[in-house]
Design a protein around this motif. Structure first.
Motif, PDB file in Angstrom:
ATOM      1  N   UNK A   8      44.226  45.129  -5.890  1.00  0.00           N
ATOM      2  CA  UNK A   8      44.331  44.124  -4.827  1.00  0.00           C
ATOM      3  C   UNK A   8      43.562  42.842  -5.143  1.00  0.00           C
ATOM      4  N   UNK A   9      42.667  42.887  -6.138  1.00  0.00           N
ATOM      5  CA  UNK A   9      41.787  41.754  -6.379  1.00  0.00           C
ATOM      6  C   UNK A   9      42.366  40.617  -7.189  1.00  0.00           C
ATOM      7  N   UNK A  10      43.552  40.784  -7.753  1.00  0.00           N
ATOM      8  CA  UNK A  10      44.158  39.730  -8.567  1.00  0.00           C
ATOM      9  C   UNK A  10      44.438  38.476  -7.755  1.00  0.00           C
ATOM     10  N   UNK A  11      44.539  37.353  -8.443  1.00  0.00           N
ATOM     11  CA  UNK A  11      44.774  36.073  -7.766  1.00  0.00           C
ATOM     12  C   UNK A  11      46.039  36.120  -6.907  1.00  0.00           C
ATOM     13  N   UNK A  12      47.130  36.570  -7.494  1.00  0.00           N
ATOM     14  CA  UNK A  12      48.396  36.655  -6.759  1.00  0.00           C
ATOM     15  C   UNK A  12      48.364  37.798  -5.749  1.00  0.00           C
ATOM     16  N   UNK A  13      47.841  38.951  -6.181  1.00  0.00           N
ATOM     17  CA  UNK A  13      47.866  40.146  -5.336  1.00  0.00           C
ATOM     18  C   UNK A  13      47.066  39.947  -4.045  1.00  0.00           C
ATOM     19  N   UNK A  42      38.924  38.391   0.568  1.00  0.00           N
ATOM     20  CA  UNK A  42      39.294  39.722   1.060  1.00  0.00           C
ATOM     21  C   UNK A  42      38.279  40.229   2.075  1.00  0.00           C
ATOM     22  N   UNK A  43      37.010  40.010   1.764  1.00  0.00           N
ATOM     23  CA  UNK A  43      35.941  40.459   2.661  1.00  0.00           C
ATOM     24  C   UNK A  43      36.051  39.782   4.022  1.00  0.00           C
TER      25      UNK A  43
END
Length: 452
Positions: A8-13, A42-43
């Motif tokens: 989930x941490x990818x730029x696009x994701x 995300x946080x």
């Protein structure tokens, strides 16, 4: 819907995850490492995993779908669990298509310029308050996210990347979007770890053009020989709409675009960006924006993040950083800065960082790429070559490839940083080009020194 993101941490994701949460979906995700700004974003939205790592127990039959990012491996424990349970698994582009299959899909493809063109289109539409869904590969001024999805918008504008879709889907992303309206800006060999020959790389663009929905259109840069060849050879039943670089002039460090109403100052510069602007204009007109409204809006466009981004300026000096790393991008960017600042010494610094740039055969593609610079510098870390498990690349190989005897080459970060810090920047245009971070160069400190 309940969606789980693997990596989930990818730029696009992470941008897709944020867009779906905004749309009202229930989102969970995992990753083994997450960097900024993804981590904070995300946080802030309650989507940052409590622990880093892969947890098969997060995968269950209550999930409607799993979205798989490129950062994950084919033997990822969560992926294996999802496959075991027979869950629906999407790559990032597959999921975007599912979200947009009832919309008019506008897809911007090309080896270079696609982020800038997509950004220009979105800027114009936003300026005129025309709502659209979108996915773009850079953070834009005035936009909260790089992905926006709704049920009601008629159009979706997608940046069409030719890189692979997922660890288990080796198709290029832009093969999956099935555009109604498409653009092709340029073809210059890239991603040689995936496309080992130029012919194989060009084939991906042939497939892209043939994937356009029957009756759709392709707007294409006819000044690019390979693009022209690919588009004109296609037997797909689509409209073919060529574009060219518009007339412009540079006066006292300002670029003036020639329009039907006369010359108009614009914020972006360089022949490649004026070509990008021409492509964006035709796409906007295909989407219902008339020419006059396009020009009004584009005059306020300052560029996409990391694309010829001005990082410092004083009375006699200026500094830019640019995402340029492939040979064609390096050449175009260097030439653009010299054209804009002809009376300044151009100090161009390129960090070799990608898999392709360390390949001895591909290195030859850089021939002449830095010729527009008064002084040219190459920085690379031999350990980066080793990490990619490639053969050693020597300074002599690099000097020979660029065909520039006065090329200055640094192979350690401290020496490169020291060189940058000790320069006299009077009457100088500094250009930093990389998809990396220049070995941790202190850009804030550089700005302070140049503007003092």
């Amino acid at each position: 819907m309940r969606i789980h993101f693997i990596a989930i941490g990818g730029s696009a994701m992470h941008n897709l995850a944020l867009a779906l949460k905004h749309k009202g979906y229930t989102i969970t995700g995992s990753d083994d490492v997450i960097f900024e700004p993804s981590k904070s974003r995300l946080d802030k939205n309650g989507l940052l995993p409590k622990e880093f790592g892969w947890f098969p127990e997060k995968i269950h039959v209550g999930l409607e779908a799993v979205v798989l990012g490129m950062h994950a491996k084919a033997d990822n424990p969560e992926l294996l669990k999802a496959q075991e349970l027979g869950l629906t698994i999407y790559s990032y582009p597959e999921f975007l298509y599912e979200q947009s299959k009832n919309k008019t899909r506008v897809v911007i493809g090309g080896s270079h310029g696609k982020t800038t063109i997509t950004s220009m289109i979105l800027h114009v539409l936003n300026y005129h308050e025309i709502p659209v869904d979108y996915m773009v590969g850079a953070q834009l001024e005035g936009f909260d996210r790089m992905v926006h999805l709704t049920e009601e918008n008629d159009f979706i504008v997608l940046e069409g990347d030719e890189y692979l879709s997922s660890p288990i889907d080796r198709r290029p992303k832009f093969h999956l979007y099935k555009p109604n309206i498409a653009l092709l800006s340029g073809i210059a060999w890239d991603h040689i770890n995936v496309f080992p020959t130029f012919e194989n790389y060009v084939e991906q663009f042939q497939i892209f053009v043939d994937s356009i929905v029957k009756g759709g259109s392709i707007t294409y840069n006819e000044e690019d020989v390979e693009v022209k060849k690919v588009v004109e050879a296609s037997e797909n039943a689509i409209r073919k709409l060529p574009y060219n670089t518009p007339d412009y002039e540079v006066v006292d460090g300002a670029t003036l675009l020639m329009t039907p109403e006369g010359s108009m100052p614009i914020e972006v510069f360089g022949k490649h960006n004026l070509s990008n602007l021409a492509g964006a204009k035709w796409i906007c007109q295909n989407m219902g924006v008339d020419e006059e409204d396009f020009y009004e809006a584009i005059s306020t466009f300052k560029g996409a993040s990391k694309r010829l981004e001005k990082i410092a300026e004083s009375i006699s000096s200026v500094a830019f950083k640019d995402f340029a790393h492939s040979p064609s991008k390096v050449a175009a960017t260097t030439k653009a800065v010299k054209e804009q600042y002809p009376n300044n010494r151009l100090l161009a610094c390129l960090e070799l960082h990608t898999y392709s740039s360390f390949n001895p055969e591909f290195l030859k593609e850089y021939k002449g790429a830095l010729d527009s610079a008064d002084e040219a510098v190459i920085f690379y870390l031999p350990e980066s070559v080793a990490i990619k498990k490639l053969k050693e690349v020597t300074p002599d190989q690099i000097r020979e490839a660029f065909e520039r005897d006065d090329l200055i080459i640094f192979t350690d970060a401290a020496s490169f940083h020291d060189f940058i810090e000790k320069q006299d920047y009077a009457d100088t245009a500094l250009l930093l080009m990389s998809s990396g971070n220049y070995g941790g160069l202190d850009l804030a400190g550089l700005k302070t020194r140049m503007e003092a």
